[in-house]
Design an enzyme around this catalytic site. Sequence first.
Site, short mmCIF file in Angstrom:
data_model
loop_
_atom_site.label_atom_id
_atom_site.label_comp_id
_atom_site.label_asym_id
_atom_site.label_seq_id
_atom_site.Cartn_x
_atom_site.Cartn_y
_atom_site.Cartn_z
N GLY A 107 0.83 -1.23 0.02
CA GLY A 107 -0.09 -0.04 0.14
C GLY A 107 0.81 1.24 -0.06
O GLY A 107 1.90 1.44 0.65
N ASP A 109 0.35 4.09 1.22
CA ASP A 109 0.43 4.58 2.71
C ASP A 109 1.52 4.16 3.55
O ASP A 109 2.17 4.77 4.31
CB ASP A 109 -1.00 4.76 3.31
CG ASP A 109 -1.46 3.07 3.39
OD1 ASP A 109 -1.03 2.26 2.55
OD2 ASP A 109 -2.38 3.09 4.34
N ARG A 110 1.71 2.79 3.45
CA ARG A 110 2.79 2.15 4.14
C ARG A 110 4.40 2.55 3.58
O ARG A 110 5.03 2.84 4.66
CB ARG A 110 2.78 0.64 4.15
CG ARG A 110 1.18 0.10 4.59
CD ARG A 110 1.08 -1.17 4.39
NE ARG A 110 2.01 -2.05 5.16
CZ ARG A 110 1.96 -3.46 5.19
NH1 ARG A 110 1.59 -4.12 4.02
NH2 ARG A 110 2.95 -3.91 5.78
#
Length: 267
Positions: A107, A109-110
């Site tokens: 992801g 965001d990670r």
Amino acid sequence: MLLAIDAGNTNVVFAVHDGREWRGRWRIATRPDRTSDEYAVWLLALLQFSGLKPGDVDRCVIGTVVPAALYNLRRLCREWFLAEPLVARAVLDWGFAIRVDRPGEVGADRLLNSLAAHRHYGGPLVVVDFGTATTFDVVDGSGAYLGGVIAPGINLSLEALHTAAARLPRIGIGRPQAVIGRDTVAAMQSGIYWGYVGLIEGIIGRIRAEQEAGMKVVATGGLAPLLAEGTAVIERIDPDLTLEGLRLLAERNPVPTLGKTPLRDPG
């Protein structure tokens, strides 16, 4: 100025950075079918309220874990800010190695959290993000992303309890005064809160043992302050970690040419 857009499963966060500081942050519920014009009506009014104009924005960057939302966010950037957005992907220049089997599946965001956390706090470290899912991401001393852990988010667990058990009510999240609940609501609050504290401490402990190294722990997400009250393993809380990752990623990569990228990703 840079317009950073963090599109998560629950909310889309928009923020403007002027090169020195964040000038504003605004959030709206994630709805993949929301059109670029709907975003614009809402966002332009908030920009004006903050003393900003669409013309002040000359760069855009998007990080999303909701592929269906990307089309209209791209259109928003192109049509209302006349800028081709940089979209956070594993193929960009992150400044660190992504040491997992399938980098494209991680992801955005990670990776963004890992980029910002290492830049600001050094490594090795673990980033805990309390979002729709609770994620633990491991970064080594050089900044390389090593993978992590994905667990159900607190709100997902609460909703599952309420939905699957006929007599259990829908409750809010809070730190209970005692572990032993004297009624149903108190017992549920205790199970959720102290259960997640146990999850945090247990997973962090196992990561540290597996890595055989002392690791800092940085937390982000709306529930980070509440859960940090119950454990000493969370050392720092940074609510702007994902936005900072977007800003740093935009600094590292060239500005895309307007209109050269398809609005909708192939496949």
